[in-house]
Design a protein around this motif. Structure first.
Motif, PDB file in Angstrom:
ATOM      1  N   VAL A  49       6.312  -6.565 -14.096  1.00 53.32           N
ATOM      2  CA  VAL A  49       7.333  -5.941 -14.920  1.00 53.32           C
ATOM      3  C   VAL A  49       8.151  -7.042 -15.573  1.00 53.32           C
ATOM      4  O   VAL A  49       8.571  -7.988 -14.912  1.00 53.32           O
ATOM      5  N   LYS A  50       8.356  -6.929 -16.879  1.00 54.77           N
ATOM      6  CA  LYS A  50       9.154  -7.912 -17.600  1.00 54.77           C
ATOM      7  C   LYS A  50      10.596  -7.408 -17.653  1.00 54.77           C
ATOM      8  O   LYS A  50      10.863  -6.312 -18.125  1.00 54.77           O
ATOM      9  N   VAL A  51      11.493  -8.220 -17.133  1.00 59.13           N
ATOM     10  CA  VAL A  51      12.910  -7.873 -17.104  1.00 59.13           C
ATOM     11  C   VAL A  51      13.607  -8.660 -18.207  1.00 59.13           C
ATOM     12  O   VAL A  51      13.589  -9.879 -18.206  1.00 59.13           O
ATOM     13  N   ARG A  52      14.206  -7.929 -19.147  1.00 64.34           N
ATOM     14  CA  ARG A  52      14.875  -8.583 -20.273  1.00 64.34           C
ATOM     15  C   ARG A  52      16.378  -8.560 -20.061  1.00 64.34           C
ATOM     16  O   ARG A  52      16.951  -7.559 -19.685  1.00 64.34           O
ATOM     17  N   MET A  53      16.980  -9.716 -20.309  1.00 61.93           N
ATOM     18  CA  MET A  53      18.433  -9.827 -20.291  1.00 61.93           C
ATOM     19  C   MET A  53      18.870 -10.187 -21.699  1.00 61.93           C
ATOM     20  O   MET A  53      18.054 -10.207 -22.607  1.00 61.93           O
ATOM     21  N   GLN A  54      20.129 -10.499 -21.880  1.00 68.89           N
ATOM     22  CA  GLN A  54      20.631 -10.757 -23.236  1.00 68.89           C
ATOM     23  C   GLN A  54      19.855 -11.859 -23.945  1.00 68.89           C
ATOM     24  O   GLN A  54      19.334 -11.658 -25.032  1.00 68.89           O
ATOM     25  N   ASN A  55      19.807 -13.032 -23.352  1.00 68.59           N
ATOM     26  CA  ASN A  55      19.184 -14.170 -24.033  1.00 68.59           C
ATOM     27  C   ASN A  55      17.911 -14.664 -23.357  1.00 68.59           C
ATOM     28  O   ASN A  55      17.336 -15.652 -23.786  1.00 68.59           O
ATOM     29  N   SER A  56      17.498 -14.027 -22.301  1.00 68.74           N
ATOM     30  CA  SER A  56      16.316 -14.504 -21.584  1.00 68.74           C
ATOM     31  C   SER A  56      15.562 -13.321 -20.987  1.00 68.74           C
ATOM     32  O   SER A  56      16.024 -12.193 -21.012  1.00 68.74           O
ATOM     33  N   SER A  57      14.425 -13.628 -20.450  1.00 69.79           N
ATOM     34  CA  SER A  57      13.643 -12.599 -19.764  1.00 69.79           C
ATOM     35  C   SER A  57      12.901 -13.252 -18.604  1.00 69.79           C
ATOM     36  O   SER A  57      12.657 -14.455 -18.585  1.00 69.79           O
ATOM     37  N   SER A  58      12.575 -12.445 -17.621  1.00 66.20           N
ATOM     38  CA  SER A  58      11.808 -12.934 -16.482  1.00 66.20           C
ATOM     39  C   SER A  58      10.825 -11.849 -16.069  1.00 66.20           C
ATOM     40  O   SER A  58      10.928 -10.699 -16.500  1.00 66.20           O
ATOM     41  N   THR A  59       9.881 -12.213 -15.253  1.00 71.86           N
ATOM     42  CA  THR A  59       8.905 -11.242 -14.791  1.00 71.86           C
ATOM     43  C   THR A  59       9.044 -11.052 -13.284  1.00 71.86           C
ATOM     44  O   THR A  59       9.409 -11.963 -12.556  1.00 71.86           O
ATOM     45  N   SER A  60       8.762  -9.856 -12.850  1.00 73.57           N
ATOM     46  CA  SER A  60       8.793  -9.504 -11.437  1.00 73.57           C
ATOM     47  C   SER A  60       7.435  -8.907 -11.085  1.00 73.57           C
ATOM     48  O   SER A  60       6.939  -8.031 -11.792  1.00 73.57           O
ATOM     49  N   THR A  61       6.837  -9.387 -10.010  1.00 72.54           N
ATOM     50  CA  THR A  61       5.521  -8.910  -9.610  1.00 72.54           C
ATOM     51  C   THR A  61       5.635  -8.057  -8.356  1.00 72.54           C
ATOM     52  O   THR A  61       6.274  -8.449  -7.387  1.00 72.54           O
ATOM     53  N   ARG A  62       5.030  -6.888  -8.404  1.00 72.46           N
ATOM     54  CA  ARG A  62       4.992  -5.981  -7.258  1.00 72.46           C
ATOM     55  C   ARG A  62       3.548  -5.908  -6.787  1.00 72.46           C
ATOM     56  O   ARG A  62       2.635  -5.714  -7.595  1.00 72.46           O
ATOM     57  N   TYR A  63       3.364  -6.080  -5.486  1.00 74.54           N
ATOM     58  CA  TYR A  63       2.018  -6.056  -4.918  1.00 74.54           C
ATOM     59  C   TYR A  63       1.743  -4.680  -4.340  1.00 74.54           C
ATOM     60  O   TYR A  63       2.510  -4.172  -3.527  1.00 74.54           O
ATOM     61  N   ILE A  64       0.636  -4.088  -4.776  1.00 76.70           N
ATOM     62  CA  ILE A  64       0.257  -2.747  -4.329  1.00 76.70           C
ATOM     63  C   ILE A  64      -0.996  -2.863  -3.473  1.00 76.70           C
ATOM     64  O   ILE A  64      -2.047  -3.301  -3.947  1.00 76.70           O
TER      65      ILE A  64
END
Length: 143
Positions: A49-64
């Motif tokens: 999942v890509k998490v967007r903030m005001q000036n940056s973004s990061s990714t979060s990985t969920r393991y299923i």
């Protein structure tokens, strides 16, 4: 802002902080009800999942990880990595309240006491910030 409201926020913060400490101690000392079982890995997958903030973004990985236990398929909770979870492999899991967890921490943090702890922890932070931002109103001289 009214001085009474500021004082009530401060009192609310202290009450939430005391309850946070109380529930943390209870969470650490509670006896967990779980059964250690052997399960077979049915499938693995990752969800990014890509998490967007005001000036940056990061990714979060969920393991299923889907596992099979006594003829039923379960989602394995609290998985931090797919290492060791290859399809067809038998792994250790913890059965508690109808769910399977990858580790004891997952069992511990999914109890009602843990939910109360996290709720009061968040409330403590919110009330602290609100109280800290409104303390100047305590010392403001009224005309």
């Amino acid at each position: 802002m009214n001085k009474t409201k500021v004082i009530l926020m401060g009192v609310g913060f202290v009450v939430c902080l005391v309850l946070t400490i109380f529930f943390r101690i209870r969470m650490d000392n509670q006896e967990l009800e779980y059964e250690e079982v052997q399960v077979r890995v049915v499938s693995t997958d990752t969800e990014t999942v890509k998490v967007r903030m005001q000036n940056s973004s990061s990714t979060s990985t969920r393991y299923i990880v889907k596992v099979s236990y006594e003829g039923k398929t379960y989602n394995l909770e609290n998985v931090h990595s797919l290492v060791g979870y290859s399809e067809g492999r038998t792994v250790k899991a913890y059965l508690s309240r109808g769910k399977l967890y990858a580790n004891i921490e997952g069992v511990n943090t999914s109890t009602p006491v843990a939910y109360a702890y996290f709720g009061f922890l968040i409330a403590s932070f919110v009330l602290f910030l609100a109280f800290a931002c409104s303390t100047p109103y305590l010392f403001k001289k009224t005309k």
